[in-house]
Design a protein around this motif. Structure first.
Motif, mmCIF file in Angstrom:
data_model
loop_
_atom_site.group_PDB
_atom_site.id
_atom_site.type_symbol
_atom_site.label_atom_id
_atom_site.label_comp_id
_atom_site.label_asym_id
_atom_site.label_seq_id
_atom_site.Cartn_x
_atom_site.Cartn_y
_atom_site.Cartn_z
ATOM 1 N N SER A 219 0.834 -1.197 0.000
ATOM 2 C CA SER A 219 0.000 0.000 0.000
ATOM 3 C C SER A 219 0.871 1.249 0.000
ATOM 4 O O SER A 219 1.809 1.360 0.792
ATOM 5 C CB SER A 219 -0.925 -0.001 1.219
ATOM 6 N N PHE A 220 0.544 2.200 -0.877
ATOM 7 C CA PHE A 220 1.297 3.451 -0.932
ATOM 8 C C PHE A 220 1.233 4.187 0.405
ATOM 9 O O PHE A 220 2.170 4.909 0.778
ATOM 10 C CB PHE A 220 0.759 4.345 -2.048
ATOM 11 N N GLU A 221 0.171 3.982 1.155
ATOM 12 C CA GLU A 221 0.014 4.658 2.438
ATOM 13 C C GLU A 221 1.097 4.254 3.438
ATOM 14 O O GLU A 221 1.299 4.931 4.452
ATOM 15 C CB GLU A 221 -1.367 4.354 3.025
ATOM 16 N N ASN A 222 1.788 3.148 3.157
ATOM 17 C CA ASN A 222 2.862 2.710 4.053
ATOM 18 C C ASN A 222 4.142 3.526 3.897
ATOM 19 O O ASN A 222 5.056 3.406 4.704
ATOM 20 C CB ASN A 222 3.183 1.232 3.807
ATOM 21 N N ILE A 223 4.225 4.327 2.835
ATOM 22 C CA ILE A 223 5.399 5.175 2.625
ATOM 23 C C ILE A 223 5.194 6.495 3.345
ATOM 24 O O ILE A 223 4.243 7.228 3.056
ATOM 25 C CB ILE A 223 5.659 5.419 1.124
ATOM 26 N N THR A 224 6.048 6.799 4.285
ATOM 27 C CA THR A 224 5.923 8.043 5.041
ATOM 28 C C THR A 224 6.568 9.201 4.278
ATOM 29 O O THR A 224 7.297 9.001 3.299
ATOM 30 C CB THR A 224 6.604 7.908 6.413
ATOM 31 N N GLU A 225 6.290 10.416 4.746
ATOM 32 C CA GLU A 225 6.888 11.609 4.135
ATOM 33 C C GLU A 225 8.411 11.554 4.222
ATOM 34 O O GLU A 225 9.105 11.914 3.261
ATOM 35 C CB GLU A 225 6.358 12.868 4.833
ATOM 36 N N LYS A 251 -3.929 14.008 0.644
ATOM 37 C CA LYS A 251 -4.947 13.667 1.640
ATOM 38 C C LYS A 251 -6.191 14.546 1.507
ATOM 39 O O LYS A 251 -7.291 14.124 1.876
ATOM 40 C CB LYS A 251 -4.349 13.811 3.043
ATOM 41 N N GLU A 252 -6.017 15.761 0.995
ATOM 42 C CA GLU A 252 -7.152 16.684 0.875
ATOM 43 C C GLU A 252 -8.073 16.345 -0.286
ATOM 44 O O GLU A 252 -9.202 16.833 -0.353
ATOM 45 C CB GLU A 252 -6.628 18.117 0.736
#
Length: 570
Positions: A219-225, A251-252
């Motif tokens: 999941s791309f969400e697993n990559i942090t800033e 996110k917006e």
């Protein structure tokens, strides 16, 4: 009854001398069983009252008179004692002069190499004690950090496969398992039926030459800033804020009109370089802009109509004919969507006065890295990497250097975070063993490459803190001196095969506190398959001939046969 072979004649601290009753043959009969006579590195015992002291043989010699041997001696080192059926390494007591010296019996060996056969596996034979099988307890070995070291051809790959072959077989005997193994295979040696039958494991044979046939669900969400900033080698002052804004905008979930505004402003403000960079990289998502060009003399954008006429940016009908017809199609693939957001984040920063040339390297780097990431990861698949199996093998032999660093870094980071979240102050309910074969290729000491230093930092964190959260590391390498000293010193158990390089030997000498100088001296002469096991899984270091796996189960790491029936030259 134990077989007495001599008596103690001198005690100087832990160094003890014993005189043998007679010269012993290579093998003895003890209670009808053939056993080895005392030899270098084997064990003997002596009594002090009801207590049993265990000593290790360091050397042997005789005394001659008139060219005839009259007395035979062995030098010993005290290793520990047996107390209430348990071996304890230490010096609570020392031997007494004139006490008898005896061979160990099977019960003594069972105590020293403490194991429960219900939860143990056969690893090999004792090198110095004939017919002595060595078993290792899963509960003492698997929830630890493990190091397997040795020169090429010394048998370390067979040792790694042997350990995990037994472990996976044990796990497969349970209906549901809370233990998993993730192996990063840098040389593609653990495919097919290596370690276990291929139906009991999932293999990701990755490549960056084309899209991998089986990609890793991620999941791309697993990559942090922070991780994205490192992947793109972003500078702190200008580029990292741009990446953070791209994440925020993602996110917006803005509508198309939000992005149209920035495209129109780029054209109205004659930001030539920025416009063409965006058009080149987002051409499939931004329509009706291909006919917009730049006039070098007028220093202005213009639109080329089908009849050949031009409408310049400063004309009254440019908005109605050109700008109002531009269309935005938001990308669906997560990585493409982030690249899309990154481009518009760069536009935003440029509108606030940041020089475009400072931000352009972000797009160049993103283009290359994202292209490679999509070849090995499936960012639209959120399924389990293990696919309900206990072993997942990620083969990295055909990926480029960037992905060799990035793939283990991203996956291991996610595993560690999930294990941390699962615990939340409770007892550990699941464990994961992360295995790195040929670890010196990625765990070498720090350099100037941000991606590598980030990888090293994450694995150093795992080896320092992973035990508390059920994440354990196994590293296999032919060059321990190249591996980060932080990682090497934090390992719990070491399987050390033949090493001859002085730097490697010195590194092992500094890292492995359980080994004495006598044992270290044997490292340069060990034969293939022989190793020293030292660490918390056993009471004391032991020399083992590791059991060789069958050809189907062992990894594909055999030496090439040049001539002969099986040779490559016929």
């Amino acid at each position: 009854m134990d077989k007495d072979i001599g008596r103690i004649v001198e005690v100087r601290g832990i160094n003890v001398k014993a005189k043998l009753f007679r010269l012993l043959p290579p093998y003895l009969i003890n209670n009808g069983i053939v056993v080895s006579a005392p030899k270098i590195n084997s064990f003997v015992k002596t009594k002090v009252g009801l207590d049993t002291i265990i000593c290790q043989v360091n050397g042997e010699y005789n005394v001659e008179k008139e060219d005839k041997a009259t007395d035979y001696y062995i030098d010993l080192t005290v290793k520990g004692y047996i107390d209430h059926g348990k071996f304890i390494q230490g010096l609570r007591m020392l031997p007494i002069v004139s006490s008898n010296l005896s061979l160990l019996n099977n019960d003594d060996y069972a105590i020293i190499y403490d194991f429960d056969k219900d939860h143990s596996f056969f690893i090999g034979k004792d090198l110095f004690e004939i017919n002595k099988d060595i078993y290792l307890n899963f509960n003492n070995l698997m929830p630890t950090h493990i190091g397997i070291f040795g020169n090429t051809g010394s048998g370390k790959s067979n040792t790694l496969a042997n350990i995990y072959s037994h472990y996976i077989k044990e796990l497969n005997g349970y209906v549901s398992s809370n233990a998993k193994v993730l192996l990063f295979d840098l040389n593609n040696e653990y495919g097919k039926n290596s370690i276990c039958n291929k139906q009991h494991k999932v293999i990701y044979n990755l490549t960056t030459r084309k899209q991998s046939s089986k990609r890793i669900p991620f999941s791309f969400e697993n990559i942090t800033e922070d991780e994205m900033s490192i992947l793109l080698n972003a500078s702190i002052k200008t580029q990292i804020p741009t990446i953070k804004h791209a994440f925020k905008s993602l996110k917006e979930e803005h509508e198309e009109e939000y992005y149209l505004k920035y495209v129109k402003n780029t054209i109205r403000n004659n930001q030539k370089d920025l416009f063409f960079a965006i058009r080149f990289r987002l051409n499939e998502y931004i329509k009706k802009i291909n006919n917009i060009n730049w006039h070098s003399n007028a220093l202005n954008f213009y639109y080329s109509k089908d009849d050949g006429t031009r409408i310049f940016n400063n004309s009254s009908d440019f908005d109605s004919i050109v700008l109002n017809n531009i269309q935005i199609n938001l990308p669906a693939e997560p990585l493409d969507r982030f690249k899309f957001e990154l481009c518009f984040s760069i536009i935003r920063e440029c509108e606030h006065g940041v020089n475009f040339e400072f931000l352009l390297p972000l797009l160049t780097r993103a283009e290359k890295i994202f292209n490679d990431l999509k070849k090995v990861f499936d960012f639209e698949d959120n399924s389990d990497i293990f696919e309900n199996k206990n072993l997942a093998i990620i083969q990295l032999g055909n990926v480029n250097n960037d992905m060799t660093m990035i793939v283990p870094s991203l996956i291991s980071s996610v595993i560690f975070r999930r294990q941390l979240e699962k615990k939340q102050g409770e007892e550990i309910k699941t464990i994961i063993n992360i295995v790195l074969d040929e670890a010196h290729n990625i765990l070498y000491k720090e350099d100037d490459l941000a991606v590598h230093n980030n990888l090293l930092e994450k694995f150093e964190k795992i080896v320092k803190e992973g035990r508390k959260f059920g994440v354990f590391l196994t590293v296999s390498s032919q060059r321990p001196s190249d591996i980060s000293s932080t990682i090497l010193s934090q390992l719990h158990n070491y399987f050390i095969h033949k090493l001859v390089n002085p730097n490697d030997l010195n590194q092992i000498r500094k890292a492995v506190a359980f080994l004495d100088e006598n044992a270290l001296n044997f490292l340069t002469i060990l034969a293939p398959g022989e190793c020293i096991l030292s660490g918390t899984s056993l009471s004391m270091p032991i020399f083992i001939q590791i059991e060789e796996l069958d050809n189907e189960t062992k990894p594909n790491s055999n030496n090439v046969v040049l001539f002969g029936r099986d040779g490559i030259i016929k």
